[in-house]
Design a protein around this motif. Sequence first.
Motif, PDB file in Angstrom:
ATOM      1  N   CYS A  96      -7.060  -6.507  -3.215  1.00 58.54           N
ATOM      2  CA  CYS A  96      -6.451  -5.408  -3.687  1.00 58.54           C
ATOM      3  C   CYS A  96      -6.693  -4.119  -3.060  1.00 58.54           C
ATOM      4  CB  CYS A  96      -6.471  -5.235  -5.337  1.00 58.54           C
ATOM      5  SG  CYS A  96      -8.032  -4.611  -6.071  1.00 58.54           S
ATOM      6  N   ALA A  97      -5.576  -3.373  -2.991  1.00 64.47           N
ATOM      7  CA  ALA A  97      -5.915  -1.947  -2.204  1.00 64.47           C
ATOM      8  C   ALA A  97      -5.251  -0.975  -2.986  1.00 64.47           C
ATOM      9  CB  ALA A  97      -5.431  -2.110  -0.986  1.00 64.47           C
ATOM     10  N   ALA A  98      -5.855   0.281  -2.844  1.00 63.86           N
ATOM     11  CA  ALA A  98      -5.309   1.585  -3.574  1.00 63.86           C
ATOM     12  C   ALA A  98      -4.675   2.656  -2.591  1.00 63.86           C
ATOM     13  CB  ALA A  98      -6.302   1.864  -4.665  1.00 63.86           C
ATOM     14  N   ASP A  99      -3.579   3.094  -2.699  1.00 59.21           N
ATOM     15  CA  ASP A  99      -3.189   4.049  -1.892  1.00 59.21           C
ATOM     16  C   ASP A  99      -3.161   5.484  -2.728  1.00 59.21           C
ATOM     17  OD1 ASP A  99       0.052   5.062  -0.125  1.00 59.21           O
ATOM     18  OD2 ASP A  99      -1.714   5.903  -0.136  1.00 59.21           O
ATOM     19  N   GLN A 100      -3.807   6.315  -2.369  1.00 55.32           N
ATOM     20  CA  GLN A 100      -3.767   7.837  -3.176  1.00 55.32           C
ATOM     21  C   GLN A 100      -2.501   8.382  -2.954  1.00 55.32           C
ATOM     22  OE1 GLN A 100      -7.361   9.952  -2.125  1.00 55.32           O
ATOM     23  NE2 GLN A 100      -6.920   9.815  -0.138  1.00 55.32           N
ATOM     24  N   ASP A 101      -1.635   8.139  -2.159  1.00 53.02           N
ATOM     25  CA  ASP A 101      -0.457   8.785  -2.013  1.00 53.02           C
ATOM     26  C   ASP A 101       0.578   8.492  -3.255  1.00 53.02           C
ATOM     27  OD1 ASP A 101       2.430   8.500   0.038  1.00 53.02           O
ATOM     28  OD2 ASP A 101       1.439  10.541  -0.630  1.00 53.02           O
ATOM     29  N   GLY A 102       0.550   7.486  -3.531  1.00 57.10           N
ATOM     30  CA  GLY A 102       1.302   7.007  -4.683  1.00 57.10           C
ATOM     31  C   GLY A 102       2.605   6.499  -4.473  1.00 57.10           C
ATOM     32  N   TRP A 103       3.320   6.931  -3.443  1.00 55.07           N
ATOM     33  CA  TRP A 103       4.590   6.744  -3.341  1.00 55.07           C
ATOM     34  C   TRP A 103       4.711   5.449  -2.235  1.00 55.07           C
ATOM     35  CZ3 TRP A 103       7.972   8.571  -6.632  1.00 55.07           C
ATOM     36  CH2 TRP A 103       7.443   9.506  -7.370  1.00 55.07           C
ATOM     37  N   GLY A 104       5.853   5.024  -1.807  1.00 51.68           N
ATOM     38  CA  GLY A 104       6.269   4.033  -0.965  1.00 51.68           C
ATOM     39  C   GLY A 104       6.716   2.800  -1.518  1.00 51.68           C
ATOM     40  N   PRO A 105       5.871   1.964  -2.075  1.00 56.69           N
ATOM     41  CA  PRO A 105       4.360   2.062  -1.633  1.00 56.69           C
ATOM     42  C   PRO A 105       4.586   1.337  -0.146  1.00 56.69           C
ATOM     43  CG  PRO A 105       5.061   0.025  -2.943  1.00 56.69           C
ATOM     44  CD  PRO A 105       6.519   0.832  -3.101  1.00 56.69           C
ATOM     45  N   PRO A 106       3.518   1.481   0.742  1.00 56.09           N
ATOM     46  CA  PRO A 106       3.542   0.939   1.934  1.00 56.09           C
ATOM     47  C   PRO A 106       3.131  -0.536   1.940  1.00 56.09           C
ATOM     48  CG  PRO A 106       1.383   2.520   1.490  1.00 56.09           C
ATOM     49  CD  PRO A 106       2.273   2.491   0.547  1.00 56.09           C
ATOM     50  N   ARG A 107       3.455  -0.972   3.140  1.00 57.27           N
ATOM     51  CA  ARG A 107       3.020  -2.427   3.683  1.00 57.27           C
ATOM     52  C   ARG A 107       1.832  -2.592   4.394  1.00 57.27           C
ATOM     53  NH1 ARG A 107       7.902  -6.420   2.986  1.00 57.27           N
ATOM     54  NH2 ARG A 107       9.083  -5.433   1.791  1.00 57.27           N
TER      55      ARG A 107
END
Length: 125
Positions: A96-107
Motif C-alpha cells: 500500500c502507498a500514500a500520496d499526500q496530494d490527496g487528489w487524482g489518484p495517480p497510477r
Amino acid sequence: QMQLAESGGGLVQAGGSLRLSCVASESIFSSYAMAWFRQAPGKEREFVAAISWSGGDTPYADSVKGRFIISRDNAKKTLYLQMNSLKSDDTAVYYCAADQDGWGPPRSSSDYDYWGQGTQVTVSS
C-alpha cells in the motif's frame, strides 16, 4: 512521518478470495490518496488500484477490474483491497502507498510518498 502496515496476505487456491488491509499511523490518512501496487518475482512493481481521499475516485488496472475492490475507512485509518476470483498471475507482494496530494489518484508509483513493507499473496493453481 506516515507509517503503513499491510496485513491479510497468504496462500489461497485459484478462484478464492482474500482481503488485504493497510493501517496508517497518522489521522492525516483521511486527506491522502491511497493505492495498492504489487510486485511479482522478476517483474517491476505495477499499479493495482487507487482511491482518492474521499473514496469517490477508484481507478483499477485492467488486469484486476471487476475482480478487486479498493475501499477505505478514514475513521479507522485503514485501506482495504478485496480480491476475488484470484488467479495464479495475481501472485505477488502487495504494497500500500500514500500520496499526500490527496487528489487524482495517480497510477504512477513515483507519485506516492509513503510505502508499507508489503504482504505476500500466493495463488496456487
